[in-house]
Design a protein around this motif. Structure first.
Motif, PDB file in Angstrom:
ATOM      1  N   GLU A 196      -4.615 -45.173  30.339  1.00 35.45           N
ATOM      2  CA  GLU A 196      -4.582 -44.219  29.230  1.00 35.45           C
ATOM      3  C   GLU A 196      -3.156 -43.902  28.798  1.00 35.45           C
ATOM      4  O   GLU A 196      -2.888 -43.691  27.622  1.00 35.45           O
ATOM      5  N   LYS A 247      -1.931 -47.273  18.736  1.00 33.54           N
ATOM      6  CA  LYS A 247      -0.921 -46.226  18.867  1.00 33.54           C
ATOM      7  C   LYS A 247       0.203 -46.493  17.871  1.00 33.54           C
ATOM      8  O   LYS A 247       0.531 -47.653  17.589  1.00 33.54           O
ATOM      9  N   ASN A 266     -10.967 -40.182  17.299  1.00 36.04           N
ATOM     10  CA  ASN A 266      -9.605 -39.861  16.905  1.00 36.04           C
ATOM     11  C   ASN A 266      -9.320 -40.629  15.630  1.00 36.04           C
ATOM     12  O   ASN A 266      -9.291 -41.859  15.642  1.00 36.04           O
ATOM     13  N   THR A 291      -6.087 -43.152  16.068  1.00 33.02           N
ATOM     14  CA  THR A 291      -6.139 -44.273  17.007  1.00 33.02           C
ATOM     15  C   THR A 291      -7.396 -45.108  16.870  1.00 33.02           C
ATOM     16  O   THR A 291      -7.433 -46.248  17.337  1.00 33.02           O
ATOM     17  N   ARG A 296      -1.330 -38.102  16.903  1.00 36.15           N
ATOM     18  CA  ARG A 296      -2.421 -37.135  16.782  1.00 36.15           C
ATOM     19  C   ARG A 296      -3.383 -37.309  17.949  1.00 36.15           C
ATOM     20  O   ARG A 296      -3.682 -38.434  18.360  1.00 36.15           O
ATOM     21  N   SER A 297      -3.854 -36.190  18.485  1.00 33.93           N
ATOM     22  CA  SER A 297      -4.810 -36.241  19.590  1.00 33.93           C
ATOM     23  C   SER A 297      -6.113 -35.530  19.248  1.00 33.93           C
ATOM     24  O   SER A 297      -6.995 -35.431  20.107  1.00 33.93           O
ATOM     25  N   ASP A 298      -6.234 -35.031  18.013  1.00 31.90           N
ATOM     26  CA  ASP A 298      -7.451 -34.310  17.641  1.00 31.90           C
ATOM     27  C   ASP A 298      -8.599 -35.283  17.422  1.00 31.90           C
ATOM     28  O   ASP A 298      -8.397 -36.490  17.257  1.00 31.90           O
ATOM     29  N   ARG A 299      -9.818 -34.740  17.421  1.00 33.82           N
ATOM     30  CA  ARG A 299     -11.009 -35.555  17.229  1.00 33.82           C
ATOM     31  C   ARG A 299     -11.850 -34.976  16.105  1.00 33.82           C
ATOM     32  O   ARG A 299     -11.853 -33.766  15.866  1.00 33.82           O
ATOM     33  N   GLU A 311       2.983 -43.779  22.121  1.00 34.93           N
ATOM     34  CA  GLU A 311       2.202 -42.555  22.098  1.00 34.93           C
ATOM     35  C   GLU A 311       1.475 -42.456  20.759  1.00 34.93           C
ATOM     36  O   GLU A 311       1.826 -43.146  19.795  1.00 34.93           O
TER      37      GLU A 311
END
Length: 722
Positions: A260, A292, A362, A365, A304-307, A301
């Protein structure tokens, strides 16, 4: 009677070669586990073919070209797509061999290509097959090789993931049968034992086979005590500083399978054949998980990490102008990994599963998560409907340069610390190209040569002030998919071509056919990363820069001209474009950093070098016995001292053995002299031996003895067949 004995000899040889091949096969079985070697079946087939040719005992002038041709064909099957008689690949092969020979003699072993390493491995198999023939047929001794094989398998079983439980049983059974059979043959040869009508001594061998089989079966099913010694692996890891994972390769970072966290890349990739999932699919291809966008100088990296709720289909990867074909697949997770996300082969339109599951995605990604009431859920199996594209190279070359602002903001990012020489290298690689697609192809092909080596173990980790891509491009040139894909992505971005880093798995290993579907098994070893570049009017197009891997996407020259799928380097249909395309392929494949000579010069230089080596080897093989005789004759011809007879006599025994007249273990000199005279049709050896015994066993040594016997000695040497 003699004909029956000849049949018996052939039966002996067939059994010996067969058992010897099975024993040597055990050396090849662990390669898929302990190394990144693929297609081991080709090595096995090649070795079996060598043993078969040795069994038929073909003359050198016939067996050597046959073995050489089979070696080249095996290399073609492993590394070069297209027909075998398309000599474009052979030009590249000769160029690669020539370049790697210079690396070899220069001590630059890390720069050897996979093709050349494989060539050396094939040559090693060739030599071992010859040694096996010598041990089995000439000396009748195999114990040392059997002992080394057992030690090798024991070490592999202890320190790697290879399970030798069945291998050790096979080795013991095969080895003991070989030892018993060779002992029978030695008794027969030393004691002069003959078998009625030349028949194979089944009544000698069968009790041996029964005893070995019974002992092996009893040892396998008998209860066994627990290990009495402490496992040495943890002790060694602790001793070498690897007990906490900080000693692998001396760099503190190691990677196993799909991970991950990609914020710090580098270090070895630990090979692990643990299954991750199996898939039933019609068309093989890569399996993607996520992309990424932020390159930090040390790794990757996501910005954005939101869903967001999954709307039934994944990110739109291709524009409407791209021709796509609908497919479906069924994925069965192995349960060895807690993957609470979807692994898919392309642009997914629908996901079906038997359990109640919620999906979220996401949006940056493209990673699709599986949940149940807010908690991660690992699915056992699911089915997918997806689309597989075929890309038109004409559309890609004509794609406009007006990239959307969002694409530019996300996928042209580079850290301020990136060394300027990375961008300079990108300009040098693509200096002759006029459009982004051909520039991407040039960068993709750049990693084929130029000293880059696929390596999973000795992989560097950038220091505090070093850039991951810069270190790989200019210093180490050793790495695996993360190194190659990250480097190509950064090179593309430095040219203003939007690109991103993609993670997932390769297609896996074919298992079986299920109707119109094919089943593949994907393991941790198949974890992979590659590159996608954006082209307006087309969408995201995959590229595969990693050495030894092939782009699974389909490319055609143009939809209207060619409806058939092609591979990563399509053959154009239009006649007027074909020479230009072929020249481009040749240039891409043979490009070399700091090399100024042309492909034509390299080709003829390589051909000349190979032919010269083959001619020299052939001449030496055909004439070395004759040269040895001349050297020995010239060395002792002018000597007249008392020691000359003793030295010359034993040198004569040495030459006789080289020429195939071997002295038995318990054979006296006089008995051997009778055998030599029978073989050479003379009486000189008996007389020479008698005089030798008189001089040195009866104390009649004098300086004139050698001069008197020199004529007999010379006649015997001259009568030996070359």
């Amino acid at each position: 009677m003699q004909q029956d004995n000849e049949k018996t000899d052939w039966l002996y040889s067939l059994l010996l070669y067969g058992l010897g091949f099975l024993l040597f096969w055990e050396w090849l079985r662990p390669l898929t586990v302990i190394s990144d070697t693929g297609q081991t079946e080709i090595f096995i087939l090649f070795t079996g073919f060598l043993f078969l040719l040795s069994y038929f005992q073909l003359p050198f002038w016939l067996s050597f070209p046959i073995k050489s041709a089979s070696l080249i064909y095996a290399l073609h099957a492993m590394f070069f797509p297209g027909p075998f008689f398309d000599f474009l690949w052979f030009d590249y092969f000769l160029s690669d061999v020539s370049q790697n020979i210079s690396f070899l003699f220069g001590g630059s072993f890390d720069e050897l290509s996979n093709v050349f390493r494989t060539l050396l491995f094939f040559i090693l198999l060739w030599l071992i097959s010859y040694l096996m023939q010598y041990w089995l047929i000439q000396t009748r001794r195999i114990f040392l090789f059997l002992l080394v094989t057992i030690i090798y398998i024991a070490v592999i079983d202890t320190f790697t993931a290879y399970n030798a439980e069945n291998a050790i049983i096979r080795i013991v059974v095969i080895g003991f049968i070989l030892l018993g059979l060779l002992q029978i043959l030695r008794i027969q040869e030393q004691e002069g034992v003959t078998f009625s009508k030349g028949r194979f001594p089944v009544y000698w061998l069968m009790p041996l086979v029964v005893i070995i089989a019974f002992s092996s079966l009893f040892g396998y099913i008998a209860p066994k005590a627990e290990p009495q010694w402490v496992d040495p692996v943890p002790f060694l890891k602790k001793t070498t500083g690897d007990g906490d994972g900080n000693g692998v390769g001396g760099n503190g970072i190691s990677k196993i399978g799909y991970g991950e966290d990609d914020s710090r890349l580098g270090g070895p990739f630990v090979m692990d054949d643990t299954p991750v999932f199996t898939a039933e699919i019609k068309e093989r291809g890569y399996w993607r998980v996520e992309t990424k966008d932020v390159y930090t100088g040390k790794g990757w990296e996501a910005s954005r990490s939101d869903r967001i709720p999954f709307e039934g289909s994944t990110e739109t990867l291709y524009d409407e102008s791209v021709e796509v074909e609908p497919f479906d697949t069924k994925v069965n997770m192995s349960g060895n990994e807690d993957f609470s996300f979807i692994i898919h082969p392309g642009q997914v339109n629908d996901i079906q599963t038997d359990v109640d599951v919620q999906y979220s995605e996401n949006p940056l990604t493209g990673k699709v998560f599986t949940e149940s009431f807010g908690d991660p859920l690992v699915l056992d199996q699911y089915s997918l409907d997806y689309e597989s594209p075929t890309f038109s190279e004409e559309l890609l070359r004509d794609a406009p340069l007006d990239y959307p602002n969002q694409i530019q903001d996300l996928y042209l990012q580079l850290p301020d610390t990136l060394p300027d020489r990375v961008g300079t290298l990108a300009e040098e690689i693509t200096g002759d190209e006029t459009n982004p697609y051909d520039k991407a192809r040039a960068i993709e092909s750049y990693f084929i040569g130029n000293g880059f080596v696929y390596e999973t173990k000795d992989v560097a980790v950038p220091g505090e002030n070093e850039d991951y891509v810069d270190q790989f491009l200019f210093e180490s040139k050793l790495g695996y998919c993360d190194n190659f894909s990250s480097s190509m992505t950064v090179l593309l971005r430095s040219l203003g071509i939007p690109s991103r880093w993609v993670k997932g798995f390769t297609e896996g290993e074919f298992v079986a056919t299920a109707g119109e579907y094919r089943e593949y098994e994907i393991t941790n070893n198949n974890a992979h990363s590659w590159v996608e570049a954006y082209f307006p009017g087309v969408g995201w197009v995959p590229f595969e820069p990693t050495r030894g891997f092939s782009n699974q996407a389909d490319f055609v020259n143009d939809y209207s001209d060619d409806e058939a799928s092609n591979t990563e380097t399509p053959d154009p249909v239009q006649p007027e474009e074909q020479p230009e395309q072929q020249d481009q392929v040749t240039e891409d494949q043979t490009s070399s950093n700091s090399t100024s000579f042309s492909l034509e010069w390299t080709k003829w230089h390589s051909i000349g070098l190979v032919i010269t080596l083959l001619v020299i080897a052939f001449i030496v093989f055909k004439n070395y016995k004759k040269w040895l005789k001349r050297i020995v004759l010239s060395r002792y011809k002018r000597r007249d001292d008392g020691k000359a007879l003793s030295e010359a006599y034993f040198r004569l025994l040495w030459l006789l053995e080289i020429h195939g007249i071997e002295r038995g273990a318990n054979q006296t000199l006089r008995e051997y002299a009778v055998l030599v005279d029978q073989k050479l049709g003379s009486q000189d050896m008996k007389e020479l031996t008698r005089r030798y015994e008189e001089n040195y066993y009866r104390g009649k040594t004098n300086d004139t003895s050698w001069n008197e016997m020199k004529k007999l000695w010379e006649n015997l040497i001259k009568k030996m067949e070359s």
